[in-house]
Each structure stands twice: as structure tokens, then as C-alpha cells.
Enzyme design. Sequence first.
Site, mmCIF file in Angstrom:
data_model
loop_
_atom_site.group_PDB
_atom_site.id
_atom_site.type_symbol
_atom_site.label_atom_id
_atom_site.label_comp_id
_atom_site.label_asym_id
_atom_site.label_seq_id
_atom_site.Cartn_x
_atom_site.Cartn_y
_atom_site.Cartn_z
ATOM 1 C CE LYS A 22 -7.974 -3.479 3.312
ATOM 2 N NZ LYS A 22 -7.344 -2.324 3.969
ATOM 3 C CG ASN A 23 -8.397 -0.210 0.938
ATOM 4 O OD1 ASN A 23 -8.499 -0.559 2.123
ATOM 5 N ND2 ASN A 23 -7.303 -0.435 0.220
ATOM 6 N NE ARG A 93 -2.137 4.622 7.242
ATOM 7 C CZ ARG A 93 -1.232 5.322 7.890
ATOM 8 N NH1 ARG A 93 -0.847 4.958 9.081
ATOM 9 N NH2 ARG A 93 -0.707 6.380 7.365
ATOM 10 C CB CYS A 117 -0.223 -3.289 6.866
ATOM 11 S SG CYS A 117 -1.584 -4.466 6.748
ATOM 12 N NE ARG A 122 0.457 2.753 5.769
ATOM 13 C CZ ARG A 122 -0.536 1.884 5.651
ATOM 14 N NH1 ARG A 122 -0.589 0.813 6.396
ATOM 15 N NH2 ARG A 122 -1.501 2.081 4.757
ATOM 16 N N PRO A 123 3.421 8.514 6.503
ATOM 17 C CG PRO A 123 4.548 9.918 5.002
ATOM 18 C CD PRO A 123 4.380 8.479 5.380
ATOM 19 C CB ILE A 124 -1.277 11.518 7.735
ATOM 20 C CG1 ILE A 124 -0.989 11.988 9.160
ATOM 21 C CG2 ILE A 124 -1.585 10.046 7.712
ATOM 22 C CD1 ILE A 124 -2.234 11.971 10.029
ATOM 23 C CG ASP A 125 3.335 14.794 4.450
ATOM 24 O OD1 ASP A 125 3.293 13.544 4.477
ATOM 25 O OD2 ASP A 125 3.672 15.437 3.439
ATOM 26 C CD GLN A 126 1.328 16.070 0.607
ATOM 27 O OE1 GLN A 126 0.718 16.786 -0.190
ATOM 28 N NE2 GLN A 126 2.471 16.454 1.176
ATOM 29 C CG ASP A 308 -2.928 -2.515 -1.448
ATOM 30 O OD1 ASP A 308 -1.867 -2.241 -0.850
ATOM 31 O OD2 ASP A 308 -3.957 -1.823 -1.353
ATOM 32 C CB ILE A 330 3.266 2.612 -3.285
ATOM 33 C CG1 ILE A 330 2.797 2.535 -4.745
ATOM 34 C CG2 ILE A 330 2.271 3.391 -2.408
ATOM 35 C CD1 ILE A 330 2.524 3.843 -5.425
ATOM 36 N NE ARG A 400 -6.119 -4.795 9.164
ATOM 37 C CZ ARG A 400 -5.138 -4.068 8.665
ATOM 38 N NH1 ARG A 400 -3.904 -4.340 8.993
ATOM 39 N NH2 ARG A 400 -5.365 -3.073 7.854
HETATM 40 N N1 EPU Z 1 2.175 9.670 1.569
HETATM 41 C C1 EPU Z 1 2.846 10.766 2.058
HETATM 42 N N2 EPU Z 1 2.139 11.671 2.776
HETATM 43 C C2 EPU Z 1 0.815 11.555 3.020
HETATM 44 C C3 EPU Z 1 0.127 10.400 2.544
HETATM 45 C C4 EPU Z 1 0.850 9.477 1.813
HETATM 46 O O1 EPU Z 1 4.042 10.925 1.841
HETATM 47 O O2 EPU Z 1 0.222 12.424 3.683
HETATM 48 C C5 EPU Z 1 2.922 8.661 0.791
HETATM 49 C C6 EPU Z 1 2.982 7.322 1.519
HETATM 50 O O3 EPU Z 1 4.075 7.259 2.404
HETATM 51 C C7 EPU Z 1 3.113 6.353 0.361
HETATM 52 C C8 EPU Z 1 2.308 7.023 -0.759
HETATM 53 O O4 EPU Z 1 2.214 8.393 -0.397
HETATM 54 O O5 EPU Z 1 4.453 6.296 -0.036
HETATM 55 C C9 EPU Z 1 0.917 6.476 -0.972
HETATM 56 O O6 EPU Z 1 0.169 6.504 0.232
HETATM 57 P P1 EPU Z 1 -1.415 6.576 0.254
HETATM 58 O O7 EPU Z 1 -1.825 7.754 1.038
HETATM 59 O O8 EPU Z 1 -1.918 6.461 -1.149
HETATM 60 O O9 EPU Z 1 -1.794 5.261 1.057
HETATM 61 P P2 EPU Z 1 -2.933 5.065 2.141
HETATM 62 O O10 EPU Z 1 -4.100 5.914 1.785
HETATM 63 O O11 EPU Z 1 -2.393 5.172 3.513
HETATM 64 C C10 EPU Z 1 -4.215 3.221 0.840
HETATM 65 C C11 EPU Z 1 -4.694 1.822 1.138
HETATM 66 C C12 EPU Z 1 -3.503 0.874 1.162
HETATM 67 C C13 EPU Z 1 -2.741 0.986 -0.167
HETATM 68 C C14 EPU Z 1 -2.375 2.432 -0.475
HETATM 69 C C15 EPU Z 1 -1.744 2.615 -1.851
HETATM 70 C C16 EPU Z 1 -6.628 2.224 2.507
HETATM 71 C C17 EPU Z 1 -7.266 2.153 3.862
HETATM 72 N N3 EPU Z 1 -5.363 1.813 2.425
HETATM 73 O O12 EPU Z 1 -3.335 3.562 1.913
HETATM 74 O O13 EPU Z 1 -4.083 -0.412 1.246
HETATM 75 O O14 EPU Z 1 -1.549 0.229 -0.093
HETATM 76 O O15 EPU Z 1 -3.558 3.253 -0.418
HETATM 77 O O16 EPU Z 1 -2.604 2.154 -2.837
HETATM 78 O O17 EPU Z 1 -7.271 2.608 1.548
HETATM 79 C C18 EPU Z 1 -4.210 -2.681 1.809
HETATM 80 O O18 EPU Z 1 -5.415 -2.647 1.495
HETATM 81 O O19 EPU Z 1 -3.580 -3.745 2.017
HETATM 82 C C19 EPU Z 1 -3.501 -1.423 1.956
HETATM 83 C C20 EPU Z 1 -2.394 -1.302 2.641
#
Ligand code: EPU
Length: 422
Positions: A22-23, A93, A117, A122-126, A308, A330, A400
Site C-alpha cells: 500500500k504505502n 494521508r 488514520c 500528524r505534523p508535516i513540518d519536515q 504499523d 513513532i 483501505r
Molecule cells: N513527523 C514530524 N514531522 C513531519 C513528519 C513526521 O514530526 O513533518 C513525525 C510524526 O509525527 C511521527 C514520525 O515523525 O511521530 C513518523 O512519521 P512519518 O512521516 O514517518 O509517517 P507518515 O509518512 O505520515 C507513514 C505511513 C504510516 C506509518 C508511518 C511510520 C504512509 C502513507 N503512511 O506515515 O502508515 O505508520 O509512515 O512508519 O506511508 C499505515 O499504513 O497503517 C500507516 C499509518
Amino acid sequence: MEKVIIDGGVALEGKITVSGMKNAAVAVLFATLLVDDVCVIENLPNISDVRISLEILKSLGARVEVLGESRVSIDCTRVRNEAPPEELAKKMRASYYLLGAYLGRFGHAAIAYPGGCDFGVRPIDQHIKAFKILGATVDTSRKERIETHVPSGKLAGDQIFFDCITVGGTINAIIAAVLAQGTTVIENAAREPHIVDLANFLNFCGASITGAGTDTVKIRGVEKLHGCTYSLVPDMIEAGTFMIAAAATGGRLYIDNVIPEHLEAITAKLTEMGVDVEEFDDAVLVSRKGGLKRANIRTKPYPGFPTDMNPQMATLMCMADGESRLVDTIWDNRFRYVEELKRMGAEVTVDGNTAFIAGGTKFQPARVRAVDLRAGAAMIIAGLAATGRTEIDDFFYVERGYDNVIEKLRGVGANIRKVQYE
Ligand code: EPU
């Protein structure tokens, strides 16, 4: 409305095949926006996140043709330079990858905040930091959407050091940098197999990405990408979920179309808990005869134990011979499923990001809810282990991310079906 009914207590036996990841799928699908040509994507899972991604691409003018089960052709040559439909972008997401893809292709983007979910903040500052380093301005002052554009017209490669390890941030930075001028170096990058898969896909299309799968990824910008045929890697979380279903039911599953190396953290924990795991080239055989031993887990970025798999593993730990501890490093709120598991007899206390799991639980059937995607997978596992009838509401969450899960489980002996009700 729909619910899923499981008549549990049956050991799963036989062969079950894992679908594409999926991812990886959602990243690759949005990355096709960078390609002025036809891409054929194979091993694509039939899940709602993929269907929504394809809908978004179609709504933008991409030609999407289903070539067969798990195979589509996508031609983004005529994609329009306009905002994607908000109601679709908000449903998942991974729509945040549209930001990187639009910046790379058009030099600007206005995208609704992504859904997905609920694990707390779930910030996206990075992601935003990466876009800014590459030369974009980013406006987050509006509540409903993020707007970003590149004043110079084209992103320029530079050095990005992530403050935390982020899968989505790494993917978005790679997508944005592929067509940028000059070289981008991402440090403290995530190393998940889907990042390698995305880089492989883009390299097949003519990109120049090295180091994916390590914590330093280097992207030399290229002028243009061409089409390719690409087959996605198997879904390690789907595989891990079936491994735990085999262990929880005391069954024996030959789980096919996997990359055993991706499963090492899961295999190691299951082995520690007394489950037999035999590895083959592209399969694992998982079986359990004896009792389950207690264990402790901390979720970590890859190659550590995946977050996950937190709910599925916690479910198995409930059945072990003593207290287990599961720390999720995480997400700060990944334990919402615990209340549902308790309805089935689990004894779990959550303190912050740690679950203390008493063990010794014999799951009782109950009516429960899938509170998110992997939580729903945990409910299936508990329902398969409990003798009697379990009903799971809000099963759409599971759909999903799990391709054809009901049919697949029925194929290995599970009594599981979906029913409609008023
Ligand atoms: N984080 C920040 N700032 C950012 C981005 C992330 O502080 O700009 C923090 C998050 O709050 C979290 C950590 O960094 O504490 C990891 O977040 P990450 O960005 O790695 O997660 P994501 O990309 O939003 C993906 C998967 C998730 C999976 C996570 C961790 C996708 C679409 N989603 O999410 O998958 O839990 O990586 O491995 O790839 C799932 O498939 O069920 C699922 C939730």
C-alpha cells in the site's frame, strides 16, 4: 451499513499470497505525475487508498486504464495544472505527495490537508522544511489547504537534514527533487522498503537517485522522465499480519510473495515468542504448536519493529504466558484499539505511549469496531482466535489497506464474511 462476521476458533492452514505494498503504491502513483509518458504499474493492491489515488489522477486529466487484476497504465502527459479535488485529497494521508509532485511538475501547489488514520498529531513540518530548502515558499495560513510555489519557477537541489526520521517527508523530498536543478542530498532519511521502491520506480523512468534504503539519499535532478513498467514490492505489513494470524490461531500458513528480509524484525519477535518461522526465497512458513512466550517491543523506523504492526502484535501478546510491554515510539496515540480488545477479554493498561499487556487472555467473541486500519487488522486476529462469533463494525478502514482480505482468509480456512445491515 456493513459489518464483518467471524466465527473464530479455527486454526488457519494453507497458502496465502501477499499483494503489492500500500504505502509504496500511493507514493508511486502520485510520482507518475512527474512523467510525461505512459507508466504501467504492476502488483498494485486493490484497496480503497489506491482507488482514491487513481480517482485523483483521473480528475486531473490522467488517462488511467485497468489492464488486468493488479495492473494499470497511467498516462499523465495531459494532466491539468489545477488543484486536485479537495474531497478526494482529504480522504487519504498520502495525498500530501501531491505537494512534492505538483512542485516538481508545475512549480506550485494548493492541496487540501491530508486525512488518514488518527494517531494524534500528524505534523508535516519536515515536508515543508524540505520544500523551502529546495526554493519553494509555503503558506500554511489557510485552515483548509496548503499553498506553495517556486518563485524562480524551478526547484533547486540542496542539502536537507531531517530533524526526525519521516517516511512521508523523505518520499515527498525525493519526489520534489527528481526534476529540480542540481543535486539534492537528504540526510537522516527514512530507510523503509517503500522508499527504495519509489526510488527504483523513478530510476526506471530515468531519474538519478542513489542511496535509497540508507540514511543519505542523493538525487541528481534530470530534465525529463520517460515511462516504464514497474512491479511494486510486496506489502510487509500485510505479510506480518498474516504471520500473526497464523500464530494466534495455532495454525500453519505458507505466506507467499514476500521479501523475507523486510520481515526480519517481525520474524525475530515471533521466534522469541515461540512461533516457528521458516524462510524461503519469496515466502515464509509460519506455524505454532506450543504456548506463546511474553516479549517486549519498541516500535522503531525500519529496520526496527514497525509501528504499523503495533495493534496486531499487541493482540498476540495478550495470549502470551506473562506480561508484555509494547512502546510505540513513532505515534503518540496508537492505542485507541485497546478499548476494543478489552471487550474481547484483553487486560491491557496504557500509560502514554506504553501498553502493559497482562497476557494469559483467551479471547471471547464480541461486537467491536475497527478504529483505524491496523486496529481493524488486530480485531480480525482476535476474532479468528476467539471461539464463537465476533462482529467488526467500520470495516471500511481495513479495506483501505488490505487487498481482498476476506477472500484470502477464507482460502486458508477462516469463517469470515461481510454482511449488509440497515
Ligand atoms: N513527523 C514530524 N514531522 C513531519 C513528519 C513526521 O514530526 O513533518 C513525525 C510524526 O509525527 C511521527 C514520525 O515523525 O511521530 C513518523 O512519521 P512519518 O512521516 O514517518 O509517517 P507518515 O509518512 O505520515 C507513514 C505511513 C504510516 C506509518 C508511518 C511510520 C504512509 C502513507 N503512511 O506515515 O502508515 O505508520 O509512515 O512508519 O506511508 C499505515 O499504513 O497503517 C500507516 C499509518
